[in-house]
Design a protein around this motif. Structure first.
Motif, PDB file in Angstrom:
ATOM      1  N   UNK A 273      -0.066   8.245  -6.113  1.00 53.62           N
ATOM      2  CA  UNK A 273      -0.425   8.320  -4.795  1.00 53.62           C
ATOM      3  C   UNK A 273       1.023   8.460  -3.895  1.00 53.62           C
ATOM      4  N   UNK A 274       2.309   8.039  -4.291  1.00 55.46           N
ATOM      5  CA  UNK A 274       3.891   7.694  -3.939  1.00 55.46           C
ATOM      6  C   UNK A 274       4.599   7.408  -5.089  1.00 55.46           C
ATOM      7  N   UNK A 275       5.974   8.076  -5.259  1.00 56.26           N
ATOM      8  CA  UNK A 275       6.828   7.887  -5.994  1.00 56.26           C
ATOM      9  C   UNK A 275       7.226   6.646  -6.407  1.00 56.26           C
ATOM     10  N   UNK A 276       7.447   5.908  -7.777  1.00 56.79           N
ATOM     11  CA  UNK A 276       7.972   4.902  -7.361  1.00 56.79           C
ATOM     12  C   UNK A 276       7.019   4.129  -7.546  1.00 56.79           C
TER      13      UNK A 276
ATOM     14  N   UNK B 214      -1.133   3.163  -7.404  1.00 54.06           N
ATOM     15  CA  UNK B 214      -0.493   2.786  -5.968  1.00 54.06           C
ATOM     16  C   UNK B 214       0.038   0.904  -5.570  1.00 54.06           C
ATOM     17  N   UNK B 215       1.382   1.905  -5.049  1.00 52.41           N
ATOM     18  CA  UNK B 215       1.341   0.585  -4.563  1.00 52.41           C
ATOM     19  C   UNK B 215       0.804  -0.336  -3.292  1.00 52.41           C
ATOM     20  N   UNK B 216       0.494  -1.528  -3.397  1.00 52.87           N
ATOM     21  CA  UNK B 216       0.435  -2.385  -2.583  1.00 52.87           C
ATOM     22  C   UNK B 216       1.205  -2.189  -1.391  1.00 52.87           C
ATOM     23  N   UNK B 217       0.737  -1.912  -0.564  1.00 53.84           N
ATOM     24  CA  UNK B 217       1.869  -1.761   1.279  1.00 53.84           C
ATOM     25  C   UNK B 217       1.096  -2.735   1.943  1.00 53.84           C
ATOM     26  N   UNK B 218      -0.115  -2.483   2.727  1.00 54.97           N
ATOM     27  CA  UNK B 218      -0.782  -3.456   3.109  1.00 54.97           C
ATOM     28  C   UNK B 218      -2.038  -3.104   2.871  1.00 54.97           C
ATOM     29  N   UNK B 219      -3.242  -3.290   3.911  1.00 59.09           N
ATOM     30  CA  UNK B 219      -4.572  -2.982   4.082  1.00 59.09           C
ATOM     31  C   UNK B 219      -4.335  -1.739   4.104  1.00 59.09           C
ATOM     32  N   UNK B 220      -3.546  -1.374   4.896  1.00 59.31           N
ATOM     33  CA  UNK B 220      -3.177  -0.201   5.252  1.00 59.31           C
ATOM     34  C   UNK B 220      -3.472   1.139   3.839  1.00 59.31           C
ATOM     35  N   UNK B 221      -2.956   0.504   3.154  1.00 58.60           N
ATOM     36  CA  UNK B 221      -3.048   1.424   1.743  1.00 58.60           C
ATOM     37  C   UNK B 221      -3.983   2.112   1.226  1.00 58.60           C
TER      38      UNK B 221
ATOM     39  N   UNK C 146      -8.082   3.574 -10.101  1.00 58.31           N
ATOM     40  CA  UNK C 146      -7.125   3.788  -9.687  1.00 58.31           C
ATOM     41  C   UNK C 146      -6.719   2.324  -9.821  1.00 58.31           C
ATOM     42  N   UNK C 147      -5.393   1.604 -10.076  1.00 59.51           N
ATOM     43  CA  UNK C 147      -4.785   0.410 -10.345  1.00 59.51           C
ATOM     44  C   UNK C 147      -4.151   0.396  -9.404  1.00 59.51           C
ATOM     45  N   UNK C 148      -4.518  -1.298  -8.274  1.00 61.10           N
ATOM     46  CA  UNK C 148      -3.416  -1.064  -7.102  1.00 61.10           C
ATOM     47  C   UNK C 148      -1.954  -2.284  -7.958  1.00 61.10           C
ATOM     48  N   UNK C 149      -1.307  -1.532  -7.574  1.00 61.84           N
ATOM     49  CA  UNK C 149      -0.095  -2.452  -8.289  1.00 61.84           C
ATOM     50  C   UNK C 149       0.606  -2.989  -7.163  1.00 61.84           C
ATOM     51  N   UNK C 150       1.677  -4.352  -7.427  1.00 61.65           N
ATOM     52  CA  UNK C 150       2.555  -4.640  -6.688  1.00 61.65           C
ATOM     53  C   UNK C 150       1.925  -5.571  -5.340  1.00 61.65           C
ATOM     54  N   UNK C 151       0.963  -5.993  -6.138  1.00 59.64           N
ATOM     55  CA  UNK C 151       0.507  -7.192  -4.248  1.00 59.64           C
ATOM     56  C   UNK C 151       0.745  -8.873  -4.539  1.00 59.64           C
ATOM     57  N   UNK C 152       1.201  -8.873  -3.619  1.00 57.71           N
ATOM     58  CA  UNK C 152       1.890 -10.208  -3.273  1.00 57.71           C
ATOM     59  C   UNK C 152       1.244 -11.747  -3.086  1.00 57.71           C
ATOM     60  N   UNK C 153       1.400 -12.344  -3.693  1.00 56.93           N
ATOM     61  CA  UNK C 153       0.707 -13.131  -4.733  1.00 56.93           C
ATOM     62  C   UNK C 153      -0.764 -14.346  -3.128  1.00 56.93           C
TER      63      UNK C 153
END
Length: 364
Positions: free
Chosen positions: A13-16, A147-154, A172-179
């Protein structure tokens, strides 16, 4: 494409967002399941010279990591750079890239599955008719989105992506989720997405190691001079610290961090000394002032590289921040970490079922 080979396009959904890492981990699992896979990246973004020819670095690295023979690696058909963009604008490049794409990928379409790494986001490549959806339609490919998880707004980005990709979306793969966010993602976000016909095949926790950069990469990006321990440029940096405070505050600050790069002035000897006695992977000195002999000697002893840069502190920090934001997965320790993360969190059997493949690579 021939019916014998399925085609899966990995987009984001976005770069990197973590496409290359997902490709690495997924490919490893597919090979363990006994599938015969091919790999390609139609749009290239990072090239280097090798044996007199230009090679796409991600393609070269992934092909090598997976031990793929040449006939299972598709050629990159276009470098996505400013020169080619301007040629297209001026009408000097009228290539039918969708036709070229078909020709190139027919050459690797034997076997069970062709894995393609898509453009940086949903629209990149549109100028050349090589956006994610255009590639998927041209090759009749299923789409897996990272997709990189930024917040629930993702959530909004994934709903928009679903509308864009449509029925080709297999998951989908939701990536980079804080613990601290993992529980709410698994308990609330995933069930919501499933109801929207967006299968969640993996929720991957944030990894400091995967977001790290090697000291060698910092040397390249900063055009730094290595003053000592050139043999330890493989050390991985997970955080950045700026040594601009007094030494007592610096010691407290450094002790709270791990595997850091410390940026400080070449004249701040007491800060340099404090950094060397904490979890520092490299010391980056600004102002072109050489450190005293005892600092170099201690760094040699502790195997900590010291770099000197012809830049001010602000510029140095900006370049390092940018390098963290564009982190790559080309170190063996990261590959091992990706394999482990994907093995623990990615639902490979569900993906195979959606693609109509069994473990042995035969049609289900």
């Amino acid at each position: 494409m021939p019916q014998s080979a399925k085609c899966l396009l990995i987009g984001s959904t976005e770069i990197y967002s973590g496409k290359s890492a997902t490709v690495l981990g997924l490919s490893h699992q597919l090979q363990q399941k006994g599938l015969d896979i091919a790999y390609g990246k139609p749009l290239g973004t990072c090239f280097s010279a090798s044996g007199g020819t230009l090679v796409e670095e991600d393609v070269q690295f992934i092909a090598h990591s997976l031990n793929l023979p040449k006939n299972r690696v598709a050629a990159t058909i276009l470098a996505l750079d400013e020169v080619n963009v301007q040629r297209r604008w001026r009408g000097e490049d009228n290539t039918n890239y969708r036709q070229l794409l078909k020709q190139q990928y027919l050459q690797v379409s034997q076997g069970d599955l062709v894995l393609l790494e898509g453009p940086g986001d949903l629209t990149q490549g549109s100028l050349f008719d090589l956006s994610l959806l255009q590639v998927a339609e041209t090759l009749d490919a299923a789409v897996l989105l990272v997709t990189r998880y930024n917040s629930l707004l993702s959530t909004g980005a994934l709903l928009s992506a679903k509308r864009y990709v449509g029925d080709r979306l297999v998951g989908v793969v939701i990536n980079d989720i804080p613990s601290e966010q993992l529980e709410i993602v698994d308990a609330q976000l995933c069930p919501f997405l499933e109801k929207q016909d967006i299968p969640v095949l993996a929720t991957l926790p944030k990894s400091d190691l995967l977001r790290s950069v090697s000291v060698g990469e910092l040397v390249n990006q900063l055009k730094a001079e290595v003053l000592c321990r050139r043999d330890r440029l493989d050390l991985m940096v997970e955080s950045l610290a700026i040594g601009a405070m007094n030494v007592n505050a610096a010691v407290k600050y450094f002790r709270k961090r791990r595997n850091m790069a410390v940026v400080t002035g070449g004249d701040r000897v007491e800060i340099q000394q404090a950094a060397l006695e904490t979890s520092t992977q490299c010391l980056i000195l600004t102002g072109q002032l050489p450190p005293p002999a005892f600092i170099l000697s201690r760094a040699e002893e502790l195997e900590i590289p010291i770099l000197s840069v012809d830049l001010d502190t602000l510029t140095t920090v900006e370049i390092i921040d940018r390098t963290f934001g564009q982190v790559r997965v080309h170190e063996p320790i990261k590959v091992h970490c990706i394999h482990q993360l994907m093995a623990e969190n990615f639902d490979i059997d569900r993906l195979l079922s959606k693609l109509g493949l069994t473990h042995r690579g035969t049609l289900a």
